[in-house]
Design a protein around this motif. Structure first.
Motif, PDB file in Angstrom:
ATOM      1  N   LYS A  85       0.704  -1.345   0.052  1.00  0.00           N
ATOM      2  CA  LYS A  85      -0.220  -0.095   0.034  1.00  0.00           C
ATOM      3  C   LYS A  85       1.029   1.346  -0.119  1.00  0.00           C
ATOM      4  O   LYS A  85       0.606   2.319  -0.664  1.00  0.00           O
ATOM      5  N   THR A  86       1.926   1.009   0.730  1.00  0.00           N
ATOM      6  CA  THR A  86       2.762   2.394   0.546  1.00  0.00           C
ATOM      7  C   THR A  86       3.394   2.461  -0.775  1.00  0.00           C
ATOM      8  O   THR A  86       3.570   3.857  -1.290  1.00  0.00           O
ATOM      9  N   ALA A  87       3.849   1.615  -1.430  1.00  0.00           N
ATOM     10  CA  ALA A  87       4.087   1.676  -3.035  1.00  0.00           C
ATOM     11  C   ALA A  87       3.143   2.162  -3.956  1.00  0.00           C
ATOM     12  O   ALA A  87       3.111   2.909  -4.710  1.00  0.00           O
ATOM     13  N   SER A 404      13.382   9.021   4.361  1.00  0.00           N
ATOM     14  CA  SER A 404      13.167   9.605   5.606  1.00  0.00           C
ATOM     15  C   SER A 404      11.876   8.545   6.332  1.00  0.00           C
ATOM     16  O   SER A 404      11.791   7.561   5.646  1.00  0.00           O
ATOM     17  N   ASP A 405      11.579   9.128   7.346  1.00  0.00           N
ATOM     18  CA  ASP A 405      10.349   7.924   7.975  1.00  0.00           C
ATOM     19  C   ASP A 405       9.573   8.879   8.553  1.00  0.00           C
ATOM     20  O   ASP A 405       9.295  10.010   8.498  1.00  0.00           O
ATOM     21  N   ILE A 406       8.180   8.016   9.125  1.00  0.00           N
ATOM     22  CA  ILE A 406       7.156   8.834   9.726  1.00  0.00           C
ATOM     23  C   ILE A 406       7.743   9.175  11.216  1.00  0.00           C
ATOM     24  O   ILE A 406       8.264   8.402  11.936  1.00  0.00           O
ATOM     25  N   GLY A 407       7.425  10.396  11.655  1.00  0.00           N
ATOM     26  CA  GLY A 407       7.671  10.764  13.117  1.00  0.00           C
ATOM     27  C   GLY A 407       7.938  12.336  13.180  1.00  0.00           C
ATOM     28  O   GLY A 407       8.431  13.085  12.082  1.00  0.00           O
ATOM     29  N   ASN A 408       8.047  12.912  14.319  1.00  0.00           N
ATOM     30  CA  ASN A 408       8.116  14.038  14.391  1.00  0.00           C
ATOM     31  C   ASN A 408       9.497  14.957  13.959  1.00  0.00           C
ATOM     32  O   ASN A 408       9.569  15.780  13.446  1.00  0.00           O
ATOM     33  N   ASN A 409      10.763  14.136  14.339  1.00  0.00           N
ATOM     34  CA  ASN A 409      11.898  14.692  14.259  1.00  0.00           C
ATOM     35  C   ASN A 409      12.168  14.785  12.571  1.00  0.00           C
ATOM     36  O   ASN A 409      12.786  15.556  11.890  1.00  0.00           O
ATOM     37  N   LEU A 430       2.103   9.203   1.713  1.00  0.00           N
ATOM     38  CA  LEU A 430       0.791   9.313   2.248  1.00  0.00           C
ATOM     39  C   LEU A 430       0.250   8.225   2.885  1.00  0.00           C
ATOM     40  O   LEU A 430      -0.863   8.467   3.869  1.00  0.00           O
ATOM     41  N   PHE A 431       0.662   6.997   2.718  1.00  0.00           N
ATOM     42  CA  PHE A 431       0.125   5.831   3.613  1.00  0.00           C
ATOM     43  C   PHE A 431       0.760   6.053   4.992  1.00  0.00           C
ATOM     44  O   PHE A 431       0.303   5.439   5.815  1.00  0.00           O
ATOM     45  N   GLY A 432       1.972   6.648   4.984  1.00  0.00           N
ATOM     46  CA  GLY A 432       2.690   7.008   6.262  1.00  0.00           C
ATOM     47  C   GLY A 432       3.184   5.817   7.301  1.00  0.00           C
ATOM     48  O   GLY A 432       2.881   5.809   8.456  1.00  0.00           O
ATOM     49  N   PRO A 433       3.742   4.630   6.484  1.00  0.00           N
ATOM     50  CA  PRO A 433       4.270   3.710   7.365  1.00  0.00           C
ATOM     51  C   PRO A 433       5.543   3.992   8.207  1.00  0.00           C
ATOM     52  O   PRO A 433       6.375   4.705   7.773  1.00  0.00           O
TER      53      PRO A 433
END
Length: 590
Positions: A85-87, A404-409, A430-433
């Protein structure tokens, strides 16, 4: 020509140039994996199938070449769901091979049985099941073609008892479809709108990166109009960062310059973007989307045009070809209205934002909250996330590929990186894994061993992919550099807790006894913890040099204070109201 079904399958892969497969070995795929080495196909056996899927995504996004994900039927295949789903939302053409439980026993609740077609029907751009062994090459060729044409993952489902059968079969030739330059009338209408524009703005999306020559075509159009170019959220590589017309990314923690410039647009050319809602949310307290502007939306998928924003002209076509068509239809006077004033404003707006960004050391608290103030007081000598990002920028080579990754920093860093070319910024999309940063940069390095790569992740998200450290140190795997922002918390959720839940931190705290640098060392890799900006810059430079010259993988654990950036979902949350009340004494006895 007589051959086995596995030979037909692999010969079809060869005909389409698919030379890399990512997954974990299993008996349902061994008839074909057995002949991968003879075929020139490399199988990259990850520590977890989900990470293998992210590796495939990173490889294909970095190279533009299709790759394949494959694993054992049942639980091996179900582990691919998030990556597929990310792809899909990353518009990545991937081949998903799902060996199925045998036809002979399916439906009896046998070992490792699950309905794999139903599982992925909302995850892929196309799917098809092989109905007879003699059709295996035909179906595979079609699935590969659909993945390319629809720019997304496509699934072939194969009952495992179809392997090791001799069939009389012809290997289909690869058929490529020419992409559309857009409708003749719609391109002319778009050109007319831009002819009349006083403040045109171009917004580049992923389609510009995916389109052959898309960035160059958008650059020629922007220069003809002297129009500033913004890029969509997480698509910082969709226009050259050093170009004077580049305004930066929109969306969460993006470029204030881009937001200020697009706010005053009277015509927006949204080029190769579906205009997803998250990419145009307010930022820095600004409602910057120009509500009265006329919108030209260009997307290869007609279902996305006009879905989120009202459009004046919709064009179904390839970003590069459409941009060139619009340019050819512009009048001689297009862009002449206040041209010099527009140039000056772009330069001034960018300069002011650059100065502001370079001086931003700390994160602000919302009125009524004090978390960031307390975080600074608790560790006054520790780096903040923005200090870390400035130190990183000092060491990153211009030709590097980053993830990059999902997260605040990682989100705080959205405004910092820019690039000279496309296929350089691998964000999770935009799937945000969570857990995307490490495996995707590994995949990118497999595809681009000639360039330096650096992955980024917060310590919460990294914990999901940390087991890949046990896989990537083997001799055949290329070296990468991974940065982990270490503040011992799930930052995005913790910032939500400070604003809406009165500092009631449920599930947000991480184990302070864990050392990711130590885990890297235990896996035979190089692990380093850094605490100052100079130390981070120097360590990153050394790590990249050793990556390129000594095949050394380095994990850099960046020790940060616990400051937190903007709430990740300010648009979707509000402070709850308790009505009935909840009390622990109401819990039923055991």
């Amino acid at each position: 020509m007589k051959m086995t079904t596995e030979e037909a399958f692999v010969k079809t892969l060869q005909a389409h140039g698919i030379r890399h497969a990512f997954g974990i070995i299993g008996s349902a795929m061994m008839p074909i994996s057995d002949i991968f080495p003879s075929a020139g196909i490399t199988f990259w056996d990850a520590a977890h199938e989900g990470s293998a899927g992210f590796m495939a995504d990173g490889y294909t996004r970095a190279t533009g070449e299709m790759s394949m994900m494959i694993a054992q039927n049942g639980p091996g295949i179900t582990n691919f769901v998030t990556a597929v789903k990310t792809a899909y939302w990353n518009h990545t053409p991937l081949l998903l091979v799902t060996p199925q439980a045998a036809n002979k026993t399916i439906g009896q609740g046998g070992f490792q049985e699950v309905e794999q077609m139903k599982l992925f029907e909302d995850m892929v751009a196309y799917q098809e099941e092989v109905r007879d062994p003699s059709r295996i090459a035909e179906v595979l060729a079609r699935v590969i073609s659909k993945a390319k044409r629809l720019s997304g993952p496509a699934q072939i489902n194969i009952p495992r008892d179809f392997w090791t059968q001799v069939v009389d079969i012809e290997i289909p030739e690869s058929v490529e479809f020419e992409v559309s330059p857009g409708g003749e009338n719609s391109v002319k209408n778009a050109a007319q709108l831009l002819d009349e524009a006083k403040n045109p703005v171009i917004l580049n999306g992923a389609g510009v990166v995916l389109s052959e020559g898309g960035i160059a075509a958008s650059m020629a159009l922007a220069e003809r109009l002297d129009a500033p170019v913004c890029v969509g959220y997480q698509h910082n590589d969709a226009f050259p960062g050093t170009h004077p017309l580049f305004a930066g990314p929109l969306g969460y923690n993006g470029s204030k310059a881009a937001m200020e410039l697009i706010r005053d647009a009277d015509v927006v050319l949204a080029l190769g973007t579906r205009l997803n809602p998250f990419s145009t949310l307010p930022g820095y307290g600004m409602e910057y989307w120009p509500a009265d502007a006329r919108i030209i939306q260009v997307d290869i998928n007609p279902d996305r045009i006009g879905l989120t924003k009202k459009v004046s002209v919709g064009i179904v076509g390839d970003a590069a070809k459409v941009a060139r068509g619009i340019l050819a239809n512009l009048s001689d006077s297009a862009g002449d209205h206040d041209r010099q004033a527009r140039r000056d404003r772009i330069a001034q707006t960018k300069s002011a934002w650059k100065q502001q960004l370079s001086s931003m050391d700390h994160e602000e608290d919302d009125p009524g909250t004090t978390w960031n103030e307390r975080a600074r007081a608790d560790k006054p000598d520790w780096m903040s996330p923005r200090m870390a990002w400035r130190a990183i920028q000092s060491a990153l080579p211009r030709d590097a590929i980053i993830s990059s990754d999902i997260g605040n920093n990682c989100a705080i860093g959205n405004a910092y990186p820019d690039f000279d070319e496309g296929r350089k910024y691998l964000a999770p999309g935009l799937f945000g894994p969570c857990g995307y940063g490490l495996p995707s940069i590994v995949g990118a390095k497999i595809g681009r061993p000639d360039v330096p790569v650096v992955g980024f992740a917060g310590d919460g998200a990294f914990g999901i992919a940390v087991n890949e450290l046990t896989a990537i140190g083997r001799g055949e795997w290329p070296a990468i550099t991974q940065i982990v922002f270490r503040n011992y918390q799930w930052g995005a959720e913790k910032r939500n807790s400070t604003l809406w839940f009165d500092d009631n931190f449920v599930g947000t705290e991480l184990d302070t006894q864990v050392s990711y640098a130590g885990i890297a060392q235990a896996c035979g890799l190089k692990g380093v913890a850094v605490r100052t900006m100079d130390e981070l810059t120097d360590t990153l430079r050394t790590a990249i040099d050793e990556q390129m010259t000594a095949n050394t993988t380095t994990l850099i654990e960046v020790m940060l204070n616990q400051e937190l950036g903007e709430p990740f979902r300010r648009d979707a949350m509000k402070k709850p109201v308790r009505v009935a009340g909840i009390d622990a004494s109401d819990m039923a006895a055991e």
